[in-house]
Design an enzyme around this catalytic site. Structure first.
Site, PDB file in Angstrom:
ATOM      1  N   ARG A  57     -21.358  21.328  42.509  1.00  0.00           N
ATOM      2  CA  ARG A  57     -20.565  20.634  43.480  1.00  0.00           C
ATOM      3  C   ARG A  57     -20.529  19.125  43.679  1.00  0.00           C
ATOM      4  O   ARG A  57     -21.726  18.689  43.745  1.00  0.00           O
ATOM      5  CB  ARG A  57     -21.022  21.248  44.866  1.00  0.00           C
ATOM      6  CG  ARG A  57     -20.781  20.735  46.131  1.00  0.00           C
ATOM      7  CD  ARG A  57     -19.226  21.091  46.396  1.00  0.00           C
ATOM      8  NE  ARG A  57     -18.861  20.575  47.746  1.00  0.00           N
ATOM      9  CZ  ARG A  57     -17.430  20.493  47.972  1.00  0.00           C
ATOM     10  NH1 ARG A  57     -16.570  21.015  47.133  1.00  0.00           N
ATOM     11  NH2 ARG A  57     -17.098  19.998  49.144  1.00  0.00           N
ATOM     12  N   HIS A  59     -20.063  16.373  46.022  1.00  0.00           N
ATOM     13  CA  HIS A  59     -19.820  16.427  47.372  1.00  0.00           C
ATOM     14  C   HIS A  59     -19.674  15.202  48.100  1.00  0.00           C
ATOM     15  O   HIS A  59     -20.864  14.432  47.703  1.00  0.00           O
ATOM     16  CB  HIS A  59     -20.829  17.547  48.161  1.00  0.00           C
ATOM     17  CG  HIS A  59     -20.608  17.638  49.618  1.00  0.00           C
ATOM     18  ND1 HIS A  59     -19.945  18.711  49.949  1.00  0.00           N
ATOM     19  CD2 HIS A  59     -21.000  16.932  50.498  1.00  0.00           C
ATOM     20  CE1 HIS A  59     -19.882  18.831  51.564  1.00  0.00           C
ATOM     21  NE2 HIS A  59     -20.668  17.625  51.792  1.00  0.00           N
ATOM     22  N   SER A  60     -18.684  14.971  48.800  1.00  0.00           N
ATOM     23  CA  SER A  60     -18.604  13.506  49.367  1.00  0.00           C
ATOM     24  C   SER A  60     -19.173  13.471  50.693  1.00  0.00           C
ATOM     25  O   SER A  60     -19.181  14.317  51.586  1.00  0.00           O
ATOM     26  CB  SER A  60     -17.155  13.081  49.534  1.00  0.00           C
ATOM     27  OG  SER A  60     -16.249  12.893  48.368  1.00  0.00           O
ATOM     28  N   GLN A  78     -19.461  23.583  54.050  1.00  0.00           N
ATOM     29  CA  GLN A  78     -19.293  23.622  52.493  1.00  0.00           C
ATOM     30  C   GLN A  78     -20.747  23.044  51.923  1.00  0.00           C
ATOM     31  O   GLN A  78     -21.030  23.601  50.743  1.00  0.00           O
ATOM     32  CB  GLN A  78     -18.239  22.599  52.091  1.00  0.00           C
ATOM     33  CG  GLN A  78     -16.746  23.171  52.277  1.00  0.00           C
ATOM     34  CD  GLN A  78     -15.879  22.390  51.534  1.00  0.00           C
ATOM     35  OE1 GLN A  78     -15.729  21.266  51.593  1.00  0.00           O
ATOM     36  NE2 GLN A  78     -14.638  22.843  51.039  1.00  0.00           N
ATOM     37  N   GLU A 100     -17.550   8.432  52.911  1.00  0.00           N
ATOM     38  CA  GLU A 100     -17.160   8.943  54.169  1.00  0.00           C
ATOM     39  C   GLU A 100     -15.604   8.894  54.308  1.00  0.00           C
ATOM     40  O   GLU A 100     -14.940   7.808  54.203  1.00  0.00           O
ATOM     41  CB  GLU A 100     -17.960   8.031  55.284  1.00  0.00           C
ATOM     42  CG  GLU A 100     -17.939   8.405  56.582  1.00  0.00           C
ATOM     43  CD  GLU A 100     -18.963   9.596  56.853  1.00  0.00           C
ATOM     44  OE1 GLU A 100     -20.068   9.672  56.303  1.00  0.00           O
ATOM     45  OE2 GLU A 100     -18.448  10.423  57.680  1.00  0.00           O
ATOM     46  N   ASP A 134      -6.625   8.692  50.194  1.00  0.00           N
ATOM     47  CA  ASP A 134      -8.077   9.073  49.718  1.00  0.00           C
ATOM     48  C   ASP A 134      -8.409   7.877  48.724  1.00  0.00           C
ATOM     49  O   ASP A 134      -7.650   7.511  47.549  1.00  0.00           O
ATOM     50  CB  ASP A 134      -7.618  10.335  48.606  1.00  0.00           C
ATOM     51  CG  ASP A 134      -9.023  10.829  48.235  1.00  0.00           C
ATOM     52  OD1 ASP A 134      -9.822  10.334  48.190  1.00  0.00           O
ATOM     53  OD2 ASP A 134      -8.974  12.145  47.822  1.00  0.00           O
ATOM     54  N   ARG A 136     -11.251   7.751  47.255  1.00  0.00           N
ATOM     55  CA  ARG A 136     -12.668   7.895  46.318  1.00  0.00           C
ATOM     56  C   ARG A 136     -12.481   7.744  44.993  1.00  0.00           C
ATOM     57  O   ARG A 136     -11.352   8.002  44.475  1.00  0.00           O
ATOM     58  CB  ARG A 136     -13.096   9.382  46.765  1.00  0.00           C
ATOM     59  CG  ARG A 136     -13.595   9.662  48.122  1.00  0.00           C
ATOM     60  CD  ARG A 136     -13.767  11.166  48.347  1.00  0.00           C
ATOM     61  NE  ARG A 136     -12.444  11.827  48.375  1.00  0.00           N
ATOM     62  CZ  ARG A 136     -12.578  13.143  48.386  1.00  0.00           C
ATOM     63  NH1 ARG A 136     -13.591  13.931  48.696  1.00  0.00           N
ATOM     64  NH2 ARG A 136     -11.415  13.911  48.283  1.00  0.00           N
ATOM     65  N   THR A 157     -15.107  23.805  43.950  1.00  0.00           N
ATOM     66  CA  THR A 157     -14.333  22.803  44.759  1.00  0.00           C
ATOM     67  C   THR A 157     -12.961  23.708  45.309  1.00  0.00           C
ATOM     68  O   THR A 157     -12.706  24.591  44.293  1.00  0.00           O
ATOM     69  CB  THR A 157     -13.890  21.520  43.988  1.00  0.00           C
ATOM     70  OG1 THR A 157     -13.152  20.631  44.859  1.00  0.00           O
ATOM     71  CG2 THR A 157     -13.257  21.756  42.659  1.00  0.00           C
ATOM     72  N   LYS A 162     -10.611  16.749  41.849  1.00  0.00           N
ATOM     73  CA  LYS A 162     -11.860  16.309  41.556  1.00  0.00           C
ATOM     74  C   LYS A 162     -12.159  16.840  40.036  1.00  0.00           C
ATOM     75  O   LYS A 162     -12.714  16.070  39.194  1.00  0.00           O
ATOM     76  CB  LYS A 162     -12.686  17.043  42.444  1.00  0.00           C
ATOM     77  CG  LYS A 162     -13.393  16.426  43.593  1.00  0.00           C
ATOM     78  CD  LYS A 162     -14.454  17.179  44.325  1.00  0.00           C
ATOM     79  CE  LYS A 162     -14.417  16.726  45.909  1.00  0.00           C
ATOM     80  NZ  LYS A 162     -15.144  17.345  46.739  1.00  0.00           N
TER      81      LYS A 162
END
Ligand SMILES: [Zn+2]
Length: 207
Positions: A57, A59-60, A78, A100, A134, A136, A157, A162
């Site tokens: 996973r 994960h943000s 999640q 974040e 987005d 990221r 996901t 991703k």
């Protein structure tokens, strides 16, 4: 460990320390890495010995969802579900700091929430702030997998981007395993926008 020659200077991530933390999801090995570009400290939260084909996973970080139980997103449920699954099956949660609000930071996330009170959706609120929908990147996640000696994963996901991003950075994603938890009456619109405007895939939603 393995870093490609493209960055002749410093590798993108630097392994710092590994230690066991017992959690209410079970015991995990926490491996901490510094992102040498952003300065963020990321975590690889591992169950079992890392191996090709393991469940991962990416994960943000989401302070509001994970620490405060915000119902505006589904990050808390999640993360909980991912830790339970990884504990049972083996694998890793790669917990990415500095992500974040899809990478715009805590303050801008709260500003975007304020705009959403006036009716903007999650994408338009970011754009109204002059920020990307987005922001990221997932290079750090790919580099952590390199460090773990893992070249191939099954990814937990709903977000095909991703998988694509990991593939672009040299990790083979052999399967996408959906992680559909945490929908509620407050975040239903938010999840619909993520499906309609950001390509997220939800099995129970025909959009
Ligand atoms: Zn969240």
């Amino acid at each position: 460990m393995s870093e490609t020659a493209s960055s002749a200077a410093e590798p993108r991530i630097r392994f710092e320390v590994e230690t066991t933390i017992p959690t209410n999801h079970g015991d995990f090995r926490f491996r901490a890495y510094t992102d040498t570009v952003t300065g963020d400290v990321h975590l690889a939260i591992c169950s079992g010995v890392p191996r090709d084909g393991m469940l991962v996973r990416v994960h943000s970080e989401c302070l509001t969802g994970e620490a405060f139980g915000s119902m505006k997103c589904e990050c808390g449920p999640q993360l909980d579900a991912a830790l339970n699954i990884i504990q049972a099956e083996g694998g890793a949660v790669l917990y990415l700091r500095g992500h974040e609000g899809r990478g715009i930071g805590l303050l801008n996330k709260l500003r975007a929430y304020r705009l959403q009170e006036d009716g903007l959706d999650t994408v338009d609120a970011n754009l109204a702030l002059g920020l990307p929908a987005d922001a990221r990147d997932f290079i750090g996640a790919a580099k952590i997998l390199d460090d773990l000696g893992v070249a191939e994963v099954r990814l937990l996901t709903n977000n095909p981007l991703k998988s694509q991003s990991l593939e672009e950075h040299g990790i083979r994603v052999t399967a996408r395993v959906p992680l559909e938890v945490g929908r509620n009456v407050i975040n239903d619109d938010y999840l619909r926008v993520k499906a309609e405007r950001m390509g997220h895939l939800f099995g129970d939603q025909s959009s």
